[in-house]
Design a protein around this motif. Structure first.
Motif, PDB file in Angstrom:
ATOM      1  N   ASP A   1       0.339 -12.692   1.556  1.00 32.13           N
ATOM      2  CA  ASP A   1      -0.988 -13.287   1.749  1.00 32.13           C
ATOM      3  C   ASP A   1      -1.809 -12.417   2.702  1.00 32.13           C
ATOM      4  OD1 ASP A   1       0.116 -13.830   4.205  1.00 32.13           O
ATOM      5  OD2 ASP A   1       0.123 -16.002   3.972  1.00 32.13           O
TER       6      ASP A   1
ATOM      7  N   VAL B   1      -1.710 -11.913   5.779  1.00 36.81           N
ATOM      8  CA  VAL B   1      -0.928 -11.229   6.819  1.00 36.81           C
ATOM      9  C   VAL B   1       0.000 -10.187   6.193  1.00 36.81           C
ATOM     10  CG1 VAL B   1       0.480 -11.598   8.881  1.00 36.81           C
ATOM     11  CG2 VAL B   1      -0.895 -13.474   7.996  1.00 36.81           C
TER      12      VAL B   1
ATOM     13  N   LEU C   1       3.649 -10.509  -4.023  1.00 40.33           N
ATOM     14  CA  LEU C   1       2.554 -10.157  -3.107  1.00 40.33           C
ATOM     15  C   LEU C   1       2.609 -11.009  -1.844  1.00 40.33           C
ATOM     16  CD1 LEU C   1       1.020 -10.625  -6.229  1.00 40.33           C
ATOM     17  CD2 LEU C   1      -0.472  -9.049  -5.022  1.00 40.33           C
TER      18      LEU C   1
ATOM     19  N   PRO D   1      -6.429  -1.384   1.406  1.00 45.68           N
ATOM     20  CA  PRO D   1      -5.813  -2.714   1.457  1.00 45.68           C
ATOM     21  C   PRO D   1      -6.709  -3.726   0.740  1.00 45.68           C
ATOM     22  CG  PRO D   1      -6.784  -2.160   3.589  1.00 45.68           C
ATOM     23  CD  PRO D   1      -7.110  -1.030   2.653  1.00 45.68           C
TER      24      PRO D   1
ATOM     25  N   CYS E   1      -5.630  -7.583  -6.136  1.00 46.16           N
ATOM     26  CA  CYS E   1      -4.459  -6.857  -6.675  1.00 46.16           C
ATOM     27  C   CYS E   1      -4.046  -7.463  -8.011  1.00 46.16           C
ATOM     28  CB  CYS E   1      -3.276  -6.951  -5.711  1.00 46.16           C
ATOM     29  SG  CYS E   1      -3.544  -6.073  -4.176  1.00 46.16           S
TER      30      CYS E   1
ATOM     31  N   GLU F   1       0.816  -1.231   0.000  1.00 44.14           N
ATOM     32  CA  GLU F   1       0.000   0.000   0.000  1.00 44.14           C
ATOM     33  C   GLU F   1       0.847   1.278   0.000  1.00 44.14           C
ATOM     34  OE1 GLU F   1      -0.764  -2.816   1.739  1.00 44.14           O
ATOM     35  OE2 GLU F   1      -2.662  -2.530   2.815  1.00 44.14           O
TER      36      GLU F   1
ATOM     37  N   SER G   1       2.429   0.679  -5.354  1.00 46.52           N
ATOM     38  CA  SER G   1       1.135   0.678  -4.669  1.00 46.52           C
ATOM     39  C   SER G   1      -0.008   0.833  -5.659  1.00 46.52           C
ATOM     40  CB  SER G   1       1.108   1.843  -3.672  1.00 46.52           C
ATOM     41  OG  SER G   1      -0.197   2.017  -3.181  1.00 46.52           O
ATOM     42  N   LEU G   2      -1.126   0.189  -5.314  1.00 46.41           N
ATOM     43  CA  LEU G   2      -2.354   0.362  -6.104  1.00 46.41           C
ATOM     44  C   LEU G   2      -3.283   1.357  -5.426  1.00 46.41           C
ATOM     45  CD1 LEU G   2      -3.024  -3.414  -6.891  1.00 46.41           C
ATOM     46  CD2 LEU G   2      -1.915  -1.728  -8.371  1.00 46.41           C
ATOM     47  N   GLY G   3      -2.774   2.016  -4.387  1.00 47.15           N
ATOM     48  CA  GLY G   3      -3.583   2.984  -3.648  1.00 47.15           C
ATOM     49  C   GLY G   3      -3.579   2.637  -2.173  1.00 47.15           C
TER      50      GLY G   3
ATOM     51  N   ALA H   1      -5.166 -10.023  -1.938  1.00 48.07           N
ATOM     52  CA  ALA H   1      -4.060 -10.286  -2.868  1.00 48.07           C
ATOM     53  C   ALA H   1      -4.599 -10.627  -4.261  1.00 48.07           C
ATOM     54  CB  ALA H   1      -3.191 -11.422  -2.322  1.00 48.07           C
TER      55      ALA H   1
END
Ligand SMILES: C[S@@+](CC[C@H](N)C(=O)[O-])C[C@H]1O[C@@H](n2cnc3c(N)ncnc32)[C@H](O)[C@@H]1O
Length: 186
Positions: A141, A143, A139, A166, A172, A121, A161-163, A169
């Motif tokens: 999992d 946790v 990526l 959260p 994403c 993130e 980051s995709l933003g 996975a």
């Protein structure tokens, strides 16, 4: 060509389980494999998905699923439960291999071939990043990626980051596939 590497902290490395969820969250491995490799009614031939299982009793185990040669699969959880049970009993499945390779060893090998992008993130916004022609995305999992594993992977790549939200996975991976599908060079 694009590759996804999922670090599974607790994914079991035996067949002593009845549900993917209770097998150290192998359900996340299943969800990420499907998000990586499947279009509607087609397999993405240009994608390879890796999961490193670090759960008991015999970690690490590297599952490599190659979209170019994957066969005899569907997208439902029951099919993948059977496939994972088969692989964890050391039986083969077309397009899937298993090796005793650690996350660090896999990253080191892959870093010679392409650029590594660690998904997190707080990374650099993907909109401000030029994604290489053969990207490798890492990526965590449910946790998240352990700090040590993240630092190791970042020796060979960068954090993106995709933003701030959260995401799961698997979500994403779907977003990344969508973005790469839209760009003509991937
Ligand atoms: C369910 S998230 C894990 C959340 C966990 N609480 C953490 O702190 O990492 C699983 C993985 O998805 C990726 N991820 C989730 N949201 C993301 C975002 N907004 N940008 C980049 N990666 C993300 C990260 O690789 C993360 O390890």
């Amino acid at each position: 060509m694009r590759e996804f590497i999922l670090y599974s902290r607790l994914g079991r490395t035996d067949t002593n389980w009845t549900s993917l969820h209770d097998a150290g969250r192998l359900d996340i491995v299943y969800e990420c494999a499907v998000a990586s490799l499947f279009l509607s009614h087609a397999i993405r031939k240009n994608v390879t998905f890796h999961a490193i299982l670090n759960g008991p009793p015999a970690p690490p185990l590297h599952l490599k699923i190659d979209g170019a040669t994957l066969h005899d699969v569907r997208t439902d959880q029951e099919t993948w439960k059977q496939i994972l049970k088969k692989l964890l009993s050391c039986k083969p499945h077309p397009g899937i291999t298993t090796h005793k390779t650690s996350f660090e060893a896999l990253i080191k090998t892959k870093a010679n071939e392409a650029k590594i992008y660690v998904l997190e993130e707080r990374g650099k916004p993907i909109s401000e990043t030029t994604i290489n022609i053969k990207p490798i995305f890492v990526l965590g999992d449910h946790v998240g990626l352990p700090k040590k594993a993240e630092s190791f992977a970042l020796r060979y790549g960068e954090k993106i980051s995709l933003g701030k939200q959260p995401y799961l996975a698997a979500s994403c991976i779907t977003i990344l596939n969508y973005l790469l599908d839209k760009s003509t060079k991937h």
